[in-house]
Design a protein around this motif. Sequence first.
Motif, PDB file in Angstrom:
ATOM      1  N   LEU A   1    -143.952 -70.762  -6.867  1.00 46.62           N
ATOM      2  CA  LEU A   1    -142.592 -71.204  -7.182  1.00 46.62           C
ATOM      3  C   LEU A   1    -142.398 -72.682  -6.874  1.00 46.62           C
ATOM      4  CD1 LEU A   1    -140.497 -68.153  -5.978  1.00 46.62           C
ATOM      5  CD2 LEU A   1    -140.977 -68.847  -8.331  1.00 46.62           C
ATOM      6  N   TRP A   2    -142.981 -73.188  -5.776  1.00 47.87           N
ATOM      7  CA  TRP A   2    -142.890 -74.604  -5.444  1.00 47.87           C
ATOM      8  C   TRP A   2    -143.572 -75.445  -6.510  1.00 47.87           C
ATOM      9  CZ3 TRP A   2    -146.804 -78.105  -4.210  1.00 47.87           C
ATOM     10  CH2 TRP A   2    -146.359 -79.342  -3.761  1.00 47.87           C
ATOM     11  N   THR A   3    -144.783 -75.029  -6.925  1.00 44.64           N
ATOM     12  CA  THR A   3    -145.522 -75.765  -7.950  1.00 44.64           C
ATOM     13  C   THR A   3    -144.787 -75.704  -9.286  1.00 44.64           C
ATOM     14  OG1 THR A   3    -147.601 -75.234  -6.852  1.00 44.64           O
ATOM     15  CG2 THR A   3    -147.742 -75.961  -9.129  1.00 44.64           C
ATOM     16  N   TYR A   4    -144.262 -74.532  -9.645  1.00 48.98           N
ATOM     17  CA  TYR A   4    -143.561 -74.381 -10.912  1.00 48.98           C
ATOM     18  C   TYR A   4    -142.310 -75.259 -10.939  1.00 48.98           C
ATOM     19  CZ  TYR A   4    -140.730 -72.383 -14.606  1.00 48.98           C
ATOM     20  OH  TYR A   4    -139.937 -72.227 -15.714  1.00 48.98           O
ATOM     21  N   ARG A   5    -141.578 -75.296  -9.866  1.00 55.14           N
ATOM     22  CA  ARG A   5    -140.349 -76.102  -9.806  1.00 55.14           C
ATOM     23  C   ARG A   5    -140.670 -77.587  -9.932  1.00 55.14           C
ATOM     24  NH1 ARG A   5    -135.555 -75.654 -11.480  1.00 55.14           N
ATOM     25  NH2 ARG A   5    -134.087 -76.864 -10.306  1.00 55.14           N
ATOM     26  N   LYS A   6    -141.709 -78.016  -9.238  1.00 56.22           N
ATOM     27  CA  LYS A   6    -142.109 -79.413  -9.323  1.00 56.22           C
ATOM     28  C   LYS A   6    -142.593 -79.736 -10.738  1.00 56.22           C
ATOM     29  CE  LYS A   6    -144.371 -82.755  -6.424  1.00 56.22           C
ATOM     30  NZ  LYS A   6    -145.189 -82.983  -5.261  1.00 56.22           N
ATOM     31  N   THR A   7    -143.303 -78.822 -11.367  1.00 57.93           N
ATOM     32  CA  THR A   7    -143.765 -79.010 -12.736  1.00 57.93           C
ATOM     33  C   THR A   7    -142.590 -79.073 -13.694  1.00 57.93           C
ATOM     34  OG1 THR A   7    -145.769 -77.785 -12.213  1.00 57.93           O
ATOM     35  CG2 THR A   7    -145.262 -78.072 -14.524  1.00 57.93           C
ATOM     36  N   GLN A   8    -141.597 -78.244 -13.481  1.00 57.88           N
ATOM     37  CA  GLN A   8    -140.424 -78.250 -14.352  1.00 57.88           C
ATOM     38  C   GLN A   8    -139.689 -79.588 -14.258  1.00 57.88           C
ATOM     39  OE1 GLN A   8    -137.565 -75.203 -13.474  1.00 57.88           O
ATOM     40  NE2 GLN A   8    -136.674 -75.293 -15.508  1.00 57.88           N
ATOM     41  N   VAL A   9    -139.575 -80.138 -13.077  1.00 54.24           N
ATOM     42  CA  VAL A   9    -138.936 -81.441 -12.905  1.00 54.24           C
ATOM     43  C   VAL A   9    -139.753 -82.524 -13.596  1.00 54.24           C
ATOM     44  CG1 VAL A   9    -138.344 -83.202 -11.186  1.00 54.24           C
ATOM     45  CG2 VAL A   9    -137.716 -80.822 -10.792  1.00 54.24           C
ATOM     46  N   LEU A  10    -141.073 -82.443 -13.476  1.00 54.83           N
ATOM     47  CA  LEU A  10    -141.946 -83.417 -14.123  1.00 54.83           C
ATOM     48  C   LEU A  10    -141.835 -83.333 -15.641  1.00 54.83           C
ATOM     49  CD1 LEU A  10    -143.939 -85.559 -13.202  1.00 54.83           C
ATOM     50  CD2 LEU A  10    -145.746 -83.877 -13.391  1.00 54.83           C
ATOM     51  N   MET A  11    -141.735 -82.118 -16.169  1.00 57.45           N
ATOM     52  CA  MET A  11    -141.571 -81.945 -17.620  1.00 57.45           C
ATOM     53  C   MET A  11    -140.218 -82.465 -18.087  1.00 57.45           C
ATOM     54  SD  MET A  11    -143.327 -78.320 -18.376  1.00 57.45           S
ATOM     55  CE  MET A  11    -145.027 -78.052 -17.948  1.00 57.45           C
ATOM     56  N   LEU A  12    -139.195 -82.256 -17.296  1.00 58.84           N
ATOM     57  CA  LEU A  12    -137.875 -82.780 -17.634  1.00 58.84           C
ATOM     58  C   LEU A  12    -137.899 -84.302 -17.657  1.00 58.84           C
ATOM     59  CD1 LEU A  12    -134.905 -82.131 -18.220  1.00 58.84           C
ATOM     60  CD2 LEU A  12    -134.492 -82.206 -15.765  1.00 58.84           C
ATOM     61  N   ALA A  13    -138.569 -84.902 -16.699  1.00 59.82           N
ATOM     62  CA  ALA A  13    -138.682 -86.364 -16.671  1.00 59.82           C
ATOM     63  C   ALA A  13    -139.454 -86.874 -17.884  1.00 59.82           C
ATOM     64  CB  ALA A  13    -139.374 -86.810 -15.390  1.00 59.82           C
ATOM     65  N   SER A  14    -140.492 -86.146 -18.280  1.00 57.92           N
ATOM     66  CA  SER A  14    -141.268 -86.591 -19.448  1.00 57.92           C
ATOM     67  C   SER A  14    -140.455 -86.487 -20.733  1.00 57.92           C
ATOM     68  CB  SER A  14    -142.569 -85.802 -19.571  1.00 57.92           C
ATOM     69  OG  SER A  14    -142.336 -84.473 -19.949  1.00 57.92           O
ATOM     70  N   THR A  15    -139.622 -85.465 -20.859  1.00 57.40           N
ATOM     71  CA  THR A  15    -138.800 -85.346 -22.068  1.00 57.40           C
ATOM     72  C   THR A  15    -137.712 -86.420 -22.099  1.00 57.40           C
ATOM     73  OG1 THR A  15    -137.413 -83.668 -21.013  1.00 57.40           O
ATOM     74  CG2 THR A  15    -139.217 -82.884 -22.385  1.00 57.40           C
ATOM     75  N   ILE A  16    -137.148 -86.751 -20.948  1.00 58.64           N
ATOM     76  CA  ILE A  16    -136.140 -87.819 -20.905  1.00 58.64           C
ATOM     77  C   ILE A  16    -136.787 -89.159 -21.263  1.00 58.64           C
ATOM     78  CG2 ILE A  16    -134.654 -89.150 -19.347  1.00 58.64           C
ATOM     79  CD1 ILE A  16    -134.018 -86.498 -17.924  1.00 58.64           C
TER      80      ILE A  16
ATOM     81  N   GLY B   1    -149.440 -62.308  -0.387  1.00 55.32           N
ATOM     82  CA  GLY B   1    -148.704 -62.293  -1.652  1.00 55.32           C
ATOM     83  C   GLY B   1    -147.425 -63.109  -1.576  1.00 55.32           C
ATOM     84  N   VAL B   2    -146.712 -62.997  -0.489  1.00 53.28           N
ATOM     85  CA  VAL B   2    -145.479 -63.774  -0.307  1.00 53.28           C
ATOM     86  C   VAL B   2    -145.800 -65.266  -0.211  1.00 53.28           C
ATOM     87  CG1 VAL B   2    -143.600 -64.242   1.328  1.00 53.28           C
ATOM     88  CG2 VAL B   2    -144.152 -61.890   0.699  1.00 53.28           C
ATOM     89  N   ILE B   3    -146.847 -65.615   0.501  1.00 52.09           N
ATOM     90  CA  ILE B   3    -147.252 -67.025   0.595  1.00 52.09           C
ATOM     91  C   ILE B   3    -147.676 -67.541  -0.773  1.00 52.09           C
ATOM     92  CG2 ILE B   3    -149.017 -68.584   1.531  1.00 52.09           C
ATOM     93  CD1 ILE B   3    -148.887 -66.883   4.120  1.00 52.09           C
ATOM     94  N   GLY B   4    -148.448 -66.753  -1.524  1.00 53.70           N
ATOM     95  CA  GLY B   4    -148.868 -67.148  -2.872  1.00 53.70           C
ATOM     96  C   GLY B   4    -147.692 -67.304  -3.814  1.00 53.70           C
ATOM     97  N   LEU B   5    -146.736 -66.412  -3.733  1.00 56.19           N
ATOM     98  CA  LEU B   5    -145.543 -66.498  -4.572  1.00 56.19           C
ATOM     99  C   LEU B   5    -144.730 -67.746  -4.235  1.00 56.19           C
ATOM    100  CD1 LEU B   5    -143.759 -65.128  -6.717  1.00 56.19           C
ATOM    101  CD2 LEU B   5    -142.599 -63.959  -4.834  1.00 56.19           C
ATOM    102  N   GLY B   6    -144.596 -68.040  -2.961  1.00 62.00           N
ATOM    103  CA  GLY B   6    -143.885 -69.250  -2.546  1.00 62.00           C
ATOM    104  C   GLY B   6    -144.571 -70.504  -3.053  1.00 62.00           C
ATOM    105  N   TRP B   7    -145.900 -70.554  -2.962  1.00 55.89           N
ATOM    106  CA  TRP B   7    -146.642 -71.710  -3.469  1.00 55.89           C
ATOM    107  C   TRP B   7    -146.480 -71.840  -4.974  1.00 55.89           C
ATOM    108  CZ3 TRP B   7    -150.695 -71.969  -6.952  1.00 55.89           C
ATOM    109  CH2 TRP B   7    -151.271 -73.228  -7.099  1.00 55.89           C
TER     110      TRP B   7
END
Length: 105
Positions: free
Chosen positions: A32-47, A24-30
Amino acid sequence: MNYLKIATTFYMQNPILNTVLILGVIGLGWFLWTYRKTQVLMLASTIKAEAVLHLKGREKLEFALKWLMKQNFYKNSILKFIPQKVIEWLINAVFNKNKDVIEAK
């Protein structure tokens, strides 16, 4: 060596529960890593959509969505199984959260 013995003793008290907790901890870490990278990608697309001057309103959202879906990270991850409506909602949420920063650029 004492720490290894303590960890082994603790783990062996209930190995099934402890295995589930570790996974569960490993899954949560994965996630959060994917979500953070996705959030950065979405921010780049909006800019990027904001930088295109001839786009207005809904066209900016569609441009950002198309740009995001062309990226390799999106194509090669579990994100490709998420419906477009959810991705649009997330892009909108990221844009509204960072509106001042995006419009300043």
